[in-house]
Design an enzyme around this catalytic site. Structure first.
Site, mmCIF file in Angstrom:
data_model
loop_
_atom_site.group_PDB
_atom_site.id
_atom_site.type_symbol
_atom_site.label_atom_id
_atom_site.label_comp_id
_atom_site.label_asym_id
_atom_site.label_seq_id
_atom_site.Cartn_x
_atom_site.Cartn_y
_atom_site.Cartn_z
ATOM 1 N N GLY A 13 0.832 -1.212 0.000
ATOM 2 C CA GLY A 13 0.000 0.000 0.000
ATOM 3 C C GLY A 13 0.860 1.253 0.000
ATOM 4 N N ARG A 74 0.998 -5.093 -5.329
ATOM 5 C CA ARG A 74 1.139 -6.292 -4.494
ATOM 6 C C ARG A 74 1.254 -7.429 -5.500
ATOM 7 N NH1 ARG A 74 -0.614 -4.126 0.509
ATOM 8 N NH2 ARG A 74 -2.383 -2.722 0.369
ATOM 9 N N ASP A 105 5.702 -5.304 6.037
ATOM 10 C CA ASP A 105 6.407 -6.562 6.308
ATOM 11 C C ASP A 105 6.266 -7.583 5.183
ATOM 12 O OD1 ASP A 105 3.807 -6.954 7.033
ATOM 13 O OD2 ASP A 105 4.240 -7.641 9.085
ATOM 14 N N THR A 127 4.439 2.211 5.682
ATOM 15 C CA THR A 127 3.024 1.806 5.702
ATOM 16 C C THR A 127 2.301 2.677 6.721
ATOM 17 O OG1 THR A 127 1.444 0.115 6.438
ATOM 18 C CG2 THR A 127 3.681 -0.146 7.222
ATOM 19 N N ASP A 129 0.064 1.737 8.594
ATOM 20 C CA ASP A 129 -0.480 0.917 9.686
ATOM 21 C C ASP A 129 0.345 0.921 10.980
ATOM 22 O OD1 ASP A 129 -2.382 0.230 7.811
ATOM 23 O OD2 ASP A 129 -1.468 -1.695 7.323
ATOM 24 N N ASP A 131 2.437 -1.259 11.821
ATOM 25 C CA ASP A 131 2.196 -2.622 12.310
ATOM 26 C C ASP A 131 3.421 -3.519 12.194
ATOM 27 O OD1 ASP A 131 2.290 -2.679 9.555
ATOM 28 O OD2 ASP A 131 0.611 -4.054 9.316
ATOM 29 N N ARG A 173 -5.290 -2.495 8.974
ATOM 30 C CA ARG A 173 -5.273 -3.948 8.752
ATOM 31 C C ARG A 173 -5.526 -4.673 10.086
ATOM 32 N NH1 ARG A 173 -3.496 -6.467 4.075
ATOM 33 N NH2 ARG A 173 -2.450 -4.606 3.380
HETATM 34 O O1 F6P Z 1 -1.425 -1.564 4.644
HETATM 35 C C1 F6P Z 1 -2.001 -0.341 4.338
HETATM 36 C C2 F6P Z 1 -3.478 -0.500 4.107
HETATM 37 O O2 F6P Z 1 -4.039 0.744 3.774
HETATM 38 C C3 F6P Z 1 -4.253 -1.130 5.271
HETATM 39 O O3 F6P Z 1 -4.543 -0.200 6.279
HETATM 40 C C4 F6P Z 1 -5.467 -1.671 4.577
HETATM 41 O O4 F6P Z 1 -6.015 -2.761 5.279
HETATM 42 C C5 F6P Z 1 -4.895 -2.119 3.258
HETATM 43 O O5 F6P Z 1 -3.713 -1.382 3.038
HETATM 44 C C6 F6P Z 1 -5.796 -1.903 2.075
HETATM 45 O O6 F6P Z 1 -5.164 -2.434 0.961
HETATM 46 P P1 F6P Z 1 -5.563 -2.166 -0.551
HETATM 47 O O7 F6P Z 1 -4.633 -1.125 -1.070
HETATM 48 O O8 F6P Z 1 -5.308 -3.467 -1.225
HETATM 49 O O9 F6P Z 1 -6.996 -1.726 -0.574
#
Ligand code: F6P
Length: 322
Positions: A13, A74, A105, A127, A129, A131, A173
């Site tokens: 992300g 991703r 991670d 990120t 998050d 996390d 997340r």
């Molecule tokens: O990891 C960052 C994040 O924004 C999380 O907070 C969220 O769960 C996820 O990415 C959403 O991912 P995507 O970009 O696939 O919608």
């Protein structure tokens, strides 16, 4: 003698401050005498050899921009041994002395595999998050919580004006850090995070009834997305308390916009450190913040660490919301 070469990519992300980190890598790399290459679209671009040479001006005027100029992905292919081998072959063909991976991670697990395939890699935590167990801080977190606070402050106005209950879902997340920091900063009535199980009846419904009996007529409840059922939570509150209860999912707004000073500064320091590591011949390391200082760890060790949720902050948020 041929110049040494560094590649930089962003993965997972996007997070505000990733651009500032790319800028730092490019500028530090050139400062230390490297040729620096930008990889478009994260590991997908590495596999596809979607790579270009950067110069000092490639990163002009991006320090204050959200998103990532290199774009991100991703990559499902990179999660396979064949994908990793393709990416490693591209790195070997291009004679990269090191690849700097800015991401979370999941991206570091990719960097570990690439390192095992013979390509020196260095990770930078990026990120919203916050996390990642090995570091106190991840680039993007400060911007995300500031955005969540600004948005919640706006929602408060209508919450108070209409005597409502507003349930606000924030990202993160499986991690409750965005939620707890936002809740503390907005003075939320309650905060729900995946790390802590609650007794919904006692901790939310009864507490609301008691507050109502003491004259409180509006409620802000922050829910981390990892809790998983925000609409149901709101439905239950509406049914059991009678309060007009609405849900706002803040979503990608938290990932966008200009990075805060903290994110830009940390990105600059971490980007610089990552280049220094490659210059010193290091491999398979991740840049981290520990006790407020920038340092680094072996990626495998970093990935084996377990995150500890700050229960004290949670306790204080609860105690302040009576
Ligand atoms: O990891 C960052 C994040 O924004 C999380 O907070 C969220 O769960 C996820 O990415 C959403 O991912 P995507 O970009 O696939 O919608």
């Amino acid at each position: 003698m041929a110049k040494r070469r560094i590649a930089v990519l962003t993965s997972g992300g996007d997070a505000p401050g990733m651009n500032a980190a790319v800028r730092a890598v490019v500028r530090a790399g050139i400062y230390f005498g490297f040729d620096v290459y930008g990889v478009n679209r994260g590991y997908s671009g590495l596999i596809d050899d979607d790579i270009y040479k950067m110069n000092l001006r490639s990163v002009s005027n991006i320090i204050g921009l959200g998103g990532t100029m290199l774009r991100t992905s991703r990559s499902a292919e990179f999660a396979t041994p064949a994908g990793i081998e393709k990416a490693a072959a591209v790195c070997r063909a291009r004679n990269f002395d090191g690849v700097i991976v800015i991401g979370g991670d999941g991206s570091f697990r990719g960097a570990l595999e690439l390192s095992r395939a013979g390509v020196p890699c260095i990770g930078i935590p990026g990120t919203i998050d916050n996390d990642i167990a090995c570091t106190e801080y991840t680039i993007g977190f400060d911007t995300a919580i500031n955005t969540a606070v600004q948005m919640t402050d706006k929602i408060r106005d209508t919450t108070v004006s209409h005597d409502r209950c507003c349930v606000i879902e924030v990202m993160g997340r499986h991690c409750g850090d965005i939620a707890i920091q936002t809740a503390l900063a907005v003075g939320a009535f309650a905060v729900l995070v995946p790390e802590i199980e609650i007794d919904f009846e006692k901790d939310i419904i009864e507490k609301m009834r008691e507050a109502d009996s003491k004259g409180k007529k509006h409620f802000i409840i922050v829910v981390a997305e990892g809790v998983g059922n925000t609409q149901e939570i709101a439905y239950r509150i509406r049914q059991e308390t009678g309060f007009d209860t609405t849900v706002t999912i803040l979503g990608y707004v938290q990932r966008g916009g200009a990075p805060t000073q903290r994110d830009r500064t940390v990105a600059g320091l971490m980007g610089y450190r990552a280049v220094e590591l490659i210059k010193n011949g290091e491999d398979c390391r991740v840049v981290v913040m520990k006790n407020g200082a920038i340092t680094d760890l072996e990626i495998g060790e970093a990935l084996s660490m377990k995150r500890v949720f700050d229960r004290d902050k949670y306790k204080i948020a609860r105690r302040l919301s009576i």
